[in-house]
Design a protein around this motif. Sequence first.
Motif, PDB file in Angstrom:
ATOM      1  N   MET A  21       5.362  -2.261   6.061  1.00  0.00           N
ATOM      2  CA  MET A  21       4.918  -1.062   5.340  1.00  0.00           C
ATOM      3  C   MET A  21       5.354  -1.141   3.882  1.00  0.00           C
ATOM      4  O   MET A  21       4.584  -0.818   2.974  1.00  0.00           O
ATOM      5  N   ILE A  22       6.581  -1.588   3.637  1.00  0.00           N
ATOM      6  CA  ILE A  22       7.070  -1.739   2.265  1.00  0.00           C
ATOM      7  C   ILE A  22       6.237  -2.769   1.511  1.00  0.00           C
ATOM      8  O   ILE A  22       5.843  -2.555   0.356  1.00  0.00           O
ATOM      9  N   ILE A  23       5.916  -3.895   2.152  1.00  0.00           N
ATOM     10  CA  ILE A  23       5.098  -4.933   1.518  1.00  0.00           C
ATOM     11  C   ILE A  23       3.717  -4.389   1.195  1.00  0.00           C
ATOM     12  O   ILE A  23       3.194  -4.597   0.094  1.00  0.00           O
ATOM     13  N   ASP A  26       3.973  -2.103  -1.745  1.00  0.00           N
ATOM     14  CA  ASP A  26       4.143  -2.868  -2.981  1.00  0.00           C
ATOM     15  C   ASP A  26       2.817  -3.475  -3.444  1.00  0.00           C
ATOM     16  O   ASP A  26       2.487  -3.458  -4.636  1.00  0.00           O
ATOM     17  N   ILE A  27       2.061  -4.024  -2.492  1.00  0.00           N
ATOM     18  CA  ILE A  27       0.751  -4.605  -2.840  1.00  0.00           C
ATOM     19  C   ILE A  27      -0.179  -3.519  -3.368  1.00  0.00           C
ATOM     20  O   ILE A  27      -0.867  -3.696  -4.380  1.00  0.00           O
ATOM     21  N   LYS A  28      -0.169  -2.352  -2.693  1.00  0.00           N
ATOM     22  CA  LYS A  28      -1.014  -1.236  -3.143  1.00  0.00           C
ATOM     23  C   LYS A  28      -0.619  -0.804  -4.559  1.00  0.00           C
ATOM     24  O   LYS A  28      -1.472  -0.578  -5.428  1.00  0.00           O
ATOM     25  N   ASN A  29       0.674  -0.698  -4.823  1.00  0.00           N
ATOM     26  CA  ASN A  29       1.140  -0.310  -6.157  1.00  0.00           C
ATOM     27  C   ASN A  29       0.746  -1.349  -7.214  1.00  0.00           C
ATOM     28  O   ASN A  29       0.331  -0.997  -8.322  1.00  0.00           O
ATOM     29  N   ALA A  30       0.860  -2.624  -6.866  1.00  0.00           N
ATOM     30  CA  ALA A  30       0.468  -3.674  -7.812  1.00  0.00           C
ATOM     31  C   ALA A  30      -1.026  -3.601  -8.120  1.00  0.00           C
ATOM     32  O   ALA A  30      -1.449  -3.729  -9.283  1.00  0.00           O
ATOM     33  N   ILE A  31      -1.832  -3.364  -7.080  1.00  0.00           N
ATOM     34  CA  ILE A  31      -3.283  -3.245  -7.292  1.00  0.00           C
ATOM     35  C   ILE A  31      -3.584  -2.024  -8.163  1.00  0.00           C
ATOM     36  O   ILE A  31      -4.411  -2.081  -9.078  1.00  0.00           O
ATOM     37  N   MET A  32      -2.902  -0.895  -7.909  1.00  0.00           N
ATOM     38  CA  MET A  32      -3.136   0.316  -8.700  1.00  0.00           C
ATOM     39  C   MET A  32      -2.738   0.100 -10.166  1.00  0.00           C
ATOM     40  O   MET A  32      -3.461   0.521 -11.077  1.00  0.00           O
ATOM     41  N   VAL A  33      -1.619  -0.556 -10.401  1.00  0.00           N
ATOM     42  CA  VAL A  33      -1.181  -0.812 -11.773  1.00  0.00           C
ATOM     43  C   VAL A  33      -2.189  -1.700 -12.490  1.00  0.00           C
ATOM     44  O   VAL A  33      -2.575  -1.440 -13.640  1.00  0.00           O
TER      45      VAL A  33
END
Length: 119
Positions: A21-23, A26-33
């Motif tokens: 879930m953390i990974i 993190d991937i979702k946050n990187a894509i959003m950024v």
Amino acid sequence: MKENAVITIISITIIVLNMMMIIVLDIKNAIMVATIAEVTTVTMAQIMVATMAQIMVATMAQITAAVMAVVMAVTTAVVMAEVTAATTAATTAVTTVVTTAVVKDVAAVGAGCFNLINS
């Protein structure tokens, strides 16, 4: 013993799921950024192009108006100077001719009167 093994397996499974879930987060946050950065870059580029186009149009209009005002002022000054010079020259010429004719006529009349008086 079996209960401890089941509890251990469940605990490991929960830990692995939490890590996954953390990974994923993190991937979702990187894509959003990355998406926000791309959208911001494209939007700012479009805004800059539109703004520069408007600034150029306004600036060119002001420059054209200023140049035309100067050209009209200079042209008017030159034309008025030429017209004034021509009018003054013509008026002076006509005045000289008329004055000369009148002076000659007055001189002739005066000479005639002088001749009549002395005859």
